[in-house]
Design a protein around this motif. Structure first.
Motif, PDB file in Angstrom:
ATOM      1  N   ALA A 129     -20.467 -14.661  10.940  1.00 53.50           N
ATOM      2  CA  ALA A 129     -20.507 -14.871  12.399  1.00 53.50           C
ATOM      3  C   ALA A 129     -21.374 -16.070  12.753  1.00 53.50           C
ATOM      4  O   ALA A 129     -21.053 -16.833  13.669  1.00 53.50           O
ATOM      5  CB  ALA A 129     -21.035 -13.620  13.078  1.00 53.50           C
ATOM      6  N   ALA A 130     -22.469 -16.254  11.999  1.00 54.08           N
ATOM      7  CA  ALA A 130     -23.342 -17.404  12.268  1.00 54.08           C
ATOM      8  C   ALA A 130     -22.587 -18.705  12.042  1.00 54.08           C
ATOM      9  O   ALA A 130     -22.751 -19.666  12.787  1.00 54.08           O
ATOM     10  CB  ALA A 130     -24.570 -17.338  11.361  1.00 54.08           C
ATOM     11  N   LEU A 131     -21.745 -18.713  11.012  1.00 53.72           N
ATOM     12  CA  LEU A 131     -20.970 -19.927  10.734  1.00 53.72           C
ATOM     13  C   LEU A 131     -19.923 -20.163  11.823  1.00 53.72           C
ATOM     14  O   LEU A 131     -19.704 -21.290  12.251  1.00 53.72           O
ATOM     15  CB  LEU A 131     -20.295 -19.818   9.361  1.00 53.72           C
ATOM     16  N   VAL A 132     -19.295 -19.060  12.275  1.00 48.74           N
ATOM     17  CA  VAL A 132     -18.265 -19.191  13.319  1.00 48.74           C
ATOM     18  C   VAL A 132     -18.883 -19.703  14.627  1.00 48.74           C
ATOM     19  O   VAL A 132     -18.297 -20.533  15.316  1.00 48.74           O
ATOM     20  CB  VAL A 132     -17.560 -17.831  13.542  1.00 48.74           C
ATOM     21  N   THR A 133     -20.086 -19.213  14.940  1.00 49.77           N
ATOM     22  CA  THR A 133     -20.717 -19.584  16.217  1.00 49.77           C
ATOM     23  C   THR A 133     -21.641 -20.798  16.069  1.00 49.77           C
ATOM     24  O   THR A 133     -22.488 -21.048  16.928  1.00 49.77           O
ATOM     25  CB  THR A 133     -21.545 -18.400  16.768  1.00 49.77           C
ATOM     26  N   PHE A 134     -21.465 -21.517  14.974  1.00 52.01           N
ATOM     27  CA  PHE A 134     -22.374 -22.619  14.630  1.00 52.01           C
ATOM     28  C   PHE A 134     -22.555 -23.620  15.773  1.00 52.01           C
ATOM     29  O   PHE A 134     -23.661 -24.086  16.035  1.00 52.01           O
ATOM     30  CB  PHE A 134     -21.841 -23.333  13.384  1.00 52.01           C
ATOM     31  N   SER A 135     -21.452 -23.953  16.442  1.00 49.64           N
ATOM     32  CA  SER A 135     -21.549 -25.018  17.456  1.00 49.64           C
ATOM     33  C   SER A 135     -21.763 -24.468  18.870  1.00 49.64           C
ATOM     34  O   SER A 135     -21.791 -25.226  19.831  1.00 49.64           O
ATOM     35  CB  SER A 135     -20.277 -25.864  17.412  1.00 49.64           C
ATOM     36  N   PHE A 136     -21.919 -23.153  19.002  1.00 49.48           N
ATOM     37  CA  PHE A 136     -22.118 -22.560  20.332  1.00 49.48           C
ATOM     38  C   PHE A 136     -23.508 -22.918  20.878  1.00 49.48           C
ATOM     39  O   PHE A 136     -24.398 -23.296  20.131  1.00 49.48           O
ATOM     40  CB  PHE A 136     -22.029 -21.026  20.278  1.00 49.48           C
ATOM     41  N   GLY A 137     -23.701 -22.714  22.170  1.00 51.24           N
ATOM     42  CA  GLY A 137     -25.020 -22.872  22.781  1.00 51.24           C
ATOM     43  C   GLY A 137     -25.921 -21.695  22.424  1.00 51.24           C
ATOM     44  O   GLY A 137     -25.438 -20.675  21.920  1.00 51.24           O
ATOM     45  N   THR A 138     -27.229 -21.813  22.711  1.00 46.96           N
ATOM     46  CA  THR A 138     -28.202 -20.775  22.331  1.00 46.96           C
ATOM     47  C   THR A 138     -27.827 -19.408  22.906  1.00 46.96           C
ATOM     48  O   THR A 138     -27.821 -18.408  22.180  1.00 46.96           O
ATOM     49  CB  THR A 138     -29.610 -21.156  22.834  1.00 46.96           C
ATOM     50  N   ARG A 141     -24.790 -17.880  21.237  1.00 47.87           N
ATOM     51  CA  ARG A 141     -25.094 -17.445  19.868  1.00 47.87           C
ATOM     52  C   ARG A 141     -25.847 -16.125  19.885  1.00 47.87           C
ATOM     53  O   ARG A 141     -25.550 -15.206  19.124  1.00 47.87           O
ATOM     54  CB  ARG A 141     -25.937 -18.499  19.147  1.00 47.87           C
ATOM     55  N   LEU A 142     -26.813 -16.019  20.803  1.00 48.56           N
ATOM     56  CA  LEU A 142     -27.605 -14.794  20.892  1.00 48.56           C
ATOM     57  C   LEU A 142     -26.724 -13.613  21.323  1.00 48.56           C
ATOM     58  O   LEU A 142     -26.822 -12.517  20.752  1.00 48.56           O
ATOM     59  CB  LEU A 142     -28.755 -14.984  21.883  1.00 48.56           C
ATOM     60  N   ALA A 143     -25.845 -13.869  22.288  1.00 49.67           N
ATOM     61  CA  ALA A 143     -24.938 -12.816  22.764  1.00 49.67           C
ATOM     62  C   ALA A 143     -24.021 -12.364  21.620  1.00 49.67           C
ATOM     63  O   ALA A 143     -23.791 -11.165  21.427  1.00 49.67           O
ATOM     64  CB  ALA A 143     -24.113 -13.321  23.944  1.00 49.67           C
ATOM     65  N   SER A 144     -23.521 -13.316  20.831  1.00 49.91           N
ATOM     66  CA  SER A 144     -22.645 -12.966  19.696  1.00 49.91           C
ATOM     67  C   SER A 144     -23.408 -12.119  18.691  1.00 49.91           C
ATOM     68  O   SER A 144     -22.897 -11.119  18.185  1.00 49.91           O
ATOM     69  CB  SER A 144     -22.158 -14.218  18.965  1.00 49.91           C
ATOM     70  N   LEU A 145     -24.651 -12.522  18.406  1.00 47.51           N
ATOM     71  CA  LEU A 145     -25.454 -11.800  17.418  1.00 47.51           C
ATOM     72  C   LEU A 145     -25.686 -10.353  17.852  1.00 47.51           C
ATOM     73  O   LEU A 145     -25.462  -9.412  17.079  1.00 47.51           O
ATOM     74  CB  LEU A 145     -26.799 -12.511  17.220  1.00 47.51           C
ATOM     75  N   THR A 334     -34.364 -10.217   6.154  1.00 46.38           N
ATOM     76  CA  THR A 334     -32.974 -10.128   6.606  1.00 46.38           C
ATOM     77  C   THR A 334     -32.913 -10.434   8.100  1.00 46.38           C
ATOM     78  O   THR A 334     -32.100 -11.249   8.545  1.00 46.38           O
ATOM     79  CB  THR A 334     -32.405  -8.721   6.341  1.00 46.38           C
ATOM     80  N   VAL A 335     -33.792  -9.804   8.860  1.00 50.49           N
ATOM     81  CA  VAL A 335     -33.818 -10.044  10.316  1.00 50.49           C
ATOM     82  C   VAL A 335     -34.205 -11.498  10.606  1.00 50.49           C
ATOM     83  O   VAL A 335     -33.535 -12.199  11.369  1.00 50.49           O
ATOM     84  CB  VAL A 335     -34.789  -9.055  11.015  1.00 50.49           C
ATOM     85  N   THR A 336     -35.275 -11.966   9.928  1.00 53.91           N
ATOM     86  CA  THR A 336     -35.730 -13.357  10.139  1.00 53.91           C
ATOM     87  C   THR A 336     -34.613 -14.340   9.802  1.00 53.91           C
ATOM     88  O   THR A 336     -34.331 -15.273  10.559  1.00 53.91           O
ATOM     89  CB  THR A 336     -36.953 -13.652   9.236  1.00 53.91           C
ATOM     90  N   GLY A 337     -33.987 -14.132   8.641  1.00 58.46           N
ATOM     91  CA  GLY A 337     -32.949 -15.055   8.180  1.00 58.46           C
ATOM     92  C   GLY A 337     -31.770 -15.112   9.128  1.00 58.46           C
ATOM     93  O   GLY A 337     -31.291 -16.191   9.485  1.00 58.46           O
ATOM     94  N   ILE A 338     -31.318 -13.944   9.566  1.00 62.75           N
ATOM     95  CA  ILE A 338     -30.166 -13.905  10.473  1.00 62.75           C
ATOM     96  C   ILE A 338     -30.521 -14.577  11.809  1.00 62.75           C
ATOM     97  O   ILE A 338     -29.744 -15.377  12.332  1.00 62.75           O
ATOM     98  CB  ILE A 338     -29.710 -12.445  10.712  1.00 62.75           C
ATOM     99  N   LEU A 339     -31.704 -14.260  12.335  1.00 61.03           N
ATOM    100  CA  LEU A 339     -32.113 -14.866  13.616  1.00 61.03           C
ATOM    101  C   LEU A 339     -32.162 -16.392  13.496  1.00 61.03           C
ATOM    102  O   LEU A 339     -31.710 -17.119  14.374  1.00 61.03           O
ATOM    103  CB  LEU A 339     -33.482 -14.336  14.060  1.00 61.03           C
ATOM    104  N   ARG A 340     -32.687 -16.864  12.374  1.00 61.87           N
ATOM    105  CA  ARG A 340     -32.767 -18.326  12.184  1.00 61.87           C
ATOM    106  C   ARG A 340     -31.376 -18.935  12.051  1.00 61.87           C
ATOM    107  O   ARG A 340     -31.118 -20.021  12.572  1.00 61.87           O
ATOM    108  CB  ARG A 340     -33.581 -18.640  10.931  1.00 61.87           C
ATOM    109  N   LEU A 341     -30.496 -18.234  11.340  1.00 64.42           N
ATOM    110  CA  LEU A 341     -29.123 -18.742  11.211  1.00 64.42           C
ATOM    111  C   LEU A 341     -28.470 -18.907  12.576  1.00 64.42           C
ATOM    112  O   LEU A 341     -27.656 -19.801  12.790  1.00 64.42           O
ATOM    113  CB  LEU A 341     -28.278 -17.767  10.387  1.00 64.42           C
ATOM    114  N   PHE A 342     -28.841 -18.028  13.491  1.00 63.65           N
ATOM    115  CA  PHE A 342     -28.299 -18.108  14.848  1.00 63.65           C
ATOM    116  C   PHE A 342     -29.121 -19.059  15.722  1.00 63.65           C
ATOM    117  O   PHE A 342     -28.955 -19.099  16.936  1.00 63.65           O
ATOM    118  CB  PHE A 342     -28.231 -16.718  15.487  1.00 63.65           C
ATOM    119  N   GLY A 343     -30.065 -19.757  15.104  1.00 58.88           N
ATOM    120  CA  GLY A 343     -30.794 -20.825  15.805  1.00 58.88           C
ATOM    121  C   GLY A 343     -32.088 -20.406  16.474  1.00 58.88           C
ATOM    122  O   GLY A 343     -32.637 -21.164  17.262  1.00 58.88           O
TER     123      GLY A 343
END
Lengths: 497, 79
Positions: A129-138, A141-145, A334-343
């Motif tokens: 999902a992080a890759l799919v939402t890569f170009s989204f706004g902040t 991205r947060l809403a998707s996560l 895991t939480v830190t990594g995912i949050l960072r992936l989402f920017g």
């Protein structure tokens, strides 16, 4: 079709209709071993994908400092190749369960993925999902996560509606308190009381729900809501409800303590690329820790603490200590990594904690964001007001201990013994820290003559002694009662003597 | 530049693990322990003639030479 599935032999994870599962292997013991082996190695695959992605990203964005990746890449690659052959059964089990429950409406038992490591199931869809939402706004991205983790949690049974309602109610009340025209300190104390109420309510009235299962992670919400009150009241970063809820949400998955400001600091361009790169790094470390935790679990099943003496007992205690800490690293990273992936630019919680040379350094390397809260709001005010070093250190450790103890104390299995041993753990830590500060000051010539500072040999001795200290404390905490505790100490000491 | 020199001199004297090879942005969290953090705060107040309000204190503000300098600039601007 449903009849055919119903007629299949049942396993703890549903009907035995997938490759790698046959009726002869359906005993729980065999299944558990099979599952653990495949998940340990599939973690390696996740790590390999993470490291490969990390390298590509570093190359594309010209990010330096990838030495940490190169260092252990070969071993990891070997594990990754092996893992490729074993990852398939785990996801087939999951796919089969999802198909039978959601497509066919069959009441298949939920797959038991509660053992270690659990990493691939959680992060694989989120990384995608992080890759799919890569170009989204902040905000997008947060809403998707949040949406994806909610849906995933509900689908796989990590979350339930009652838990979600309890969480939203809690967040709403906290948000209202923070916005009240009262002082920061008053707000912070009300928030503490609310968090304790949440722990009580979930332990007693919502037993059996997801939020109750996560009760152990609720009191560390106190630093987070406390930070929120201070940041909002300071008018530096006014809260909004749509950010406050996801800010607290990660904590329910055993995430690290975070400040509101860190999580929502605005990043873009090269800094955003660095944050995402840091996300992959955090997941990579989590994958390694996940394998180590699974390994120590298997090791301690073979070599039990209550059957060993002397040095083997100390080594097994060390394995237990490392395994326990690795599990926390997996959960936090895991939480830190995912949050960072989402920017979201969340900071690290650990700094090579196995290399600590003193108990003081251990706490300088472990759970850094929680330490920062304790130093800021407990240690510093006492030192500032009275310069009482001993009181400041002991208060910091006692507050830390209380936040860890309260959720555990709600358990019906909890006894006076457990309270004593846990309180002792934090007091012993406080004393150790105090003496490490004081002793060199008392014997400066001796310290100078021994060349203790900045010396490799002394550093190694320090690492061994500190590791032994925490290994023994682990072994003592793992004892279930006074008799076991005395027995553990006797077996450890008599053999050495 | 002068401020940086004064901070570096204090760090070298007070913390044996600190040396001149430390970059301005380098993490000081393993060099400066909790007690050292308190000494560093007192040094900043004394040496730069600023007052750090209790609610302004955070270990993060002392996590690198760059951040310390930034914090001093902030305090001096407000005083």
């Amino acid at each position: 079709m449903i009849d055919r599935i119903n007629s299949l032999p049942q396993t703890p994870y549903g009907p035995a209709a997938v490759k790698g599962y046959d009726a002869d292997r359906s005993s729980p013991a065999v299944d558990a071993t099979f599952l653990k082996a495949s998940t340990a190695l599939s973690s390696a695959v996740t790590g390999f994908i993470a490291s490969a992605y990390c390298r590509v990203l570093a190359l594309l964005l010209k990010i330096p400092n990838t030495a940490w990746l190169t260092r252990d890449h070969r071993v990891f690659f070997g594990l990754a190749v092996l893992g490729l052959f074993l990852i398939t059964p785990r996801f087939l089990i999951l796919g089969q369960f999802a198909f039978s429950r959601f497509v066919l409406g069959h009441s298949a038992a939920r797959p038991d993925f509660t053992g270690w490591p659990y990493l691939p199931v959680i992060i694989a869809p989120l990384v995608l999902a992080a890759l799919v939402t890569f170009s989204f706004g902040t905000a997008a991205r947060l809403a998707s996560l949040v949406s994806l983790s909610l849906l995933g949690g509900l689908a796989f049974g990590y979350l339930d509606v009652a838990s979600l309602l309890a969480f939203v109610a809690f967040a709403t009340v906290c948000f209202a308190v923070i916005r009240l025209p009262i002082s920061r300190l008053t707000a912070a104390f009300i928030l503490c009381a609310l968090t304790l109420t949440l722990t009580l309510v979930t332990s007693w009235w919502l037993a059996g729900t997801a939020i109750a299962a996560m009760a152990a992670f609720q009191t560390p919400l106190i630093p987070m809501v406390w930070y929120s009150a201070y940041e909002h009241k300071g008018q530096r970063r006014p809260l909004t409800f749509q950010r406050f809820v996801p800010y607290l949400y990660g904590r329910f998955f055993a995430g690290p303590v975070m400040t509101y400001g860190d999580m929502f600091a605005s990043v873009s361009g090269e800094r955003l690329a660095e944050v995402r790169f840091g996300g992959i790094k955090a997941l990579y470390v989590a994958a390694v820790a996940s394998i180590v935790a699974a390994g120590t679990d298997l090791l301690l099943r073979e070599f039990r603490l209550d059957e060993l003496t002397g040095l083997p007992l100390l080594i097994a205690s060390y394995a237990g200590y490392v395994g326990m800490y690795c599990k926390i690293v997996v959960a936090f990273n895991t939480v830190t990594g995912i949050l960072r992936l989402f920017g979201l630019p969340v900071r690290d919680s650990f700094n090579y904690w196995l290399l600590a040379r003193t108990p003081n350094e251990h706490w300088q390397r472990w759970n850094l964001l929680f330490r920062e809260w304790v130093i800021t709001f407990v240690f510093f005010p006492i030192m500032r007001a009275k310069r009482w070093l001993f009181a400041a250190i002991m208060s910091a450790l006692i507050v830390s201990g209380a936040l860890h103890l309260i959720p555990a104390a709600m358990s019906s299995q909890w006894t006076v013994y457990h309270t004593t041993i846990e309180v002792s753990y934090w007091i012993i830590n406080g004393l150790a820290i105090y003496f490490v500060i004081k002793i060199p000051g008392r014997f400066p010539r001796l310290i100078s003559a021994l060349g203790v500072r900045d010396n490799l040999a002394w550093s190694i001795i320090g690492i061994v002694l500190t590791s032994s200290f925490y290994s023994i404390l682990y072994g003592m905490r793992a004892s279930g009662n006074w008799t076991d505790l005395v027995d553990y100490c006797e077996r450890l000491v008599t053999s050495v003597l | 530049m002068e401020n940086e020199k004064r901070i570096r001199a204090f760090l070298s004297e007070r913390f044996p693990a600190f040396d001149e090879t430390f970059d301005r942005a380098e993490d000081l969290s393993l060099v400066v322990d909790s007690l050292g953090l308190f000494d560093l705060l007192e040094f900043v107040e004394r040496e730069f003639n600023v007052d750090v309000p209790t609610e302004e204190f955070s270990p993060q503000k002392f996590s690198s030479i760059d951040r310390i300098l930034e914090f001093i600039d902030q305090l001096q601007a407000h005083s």
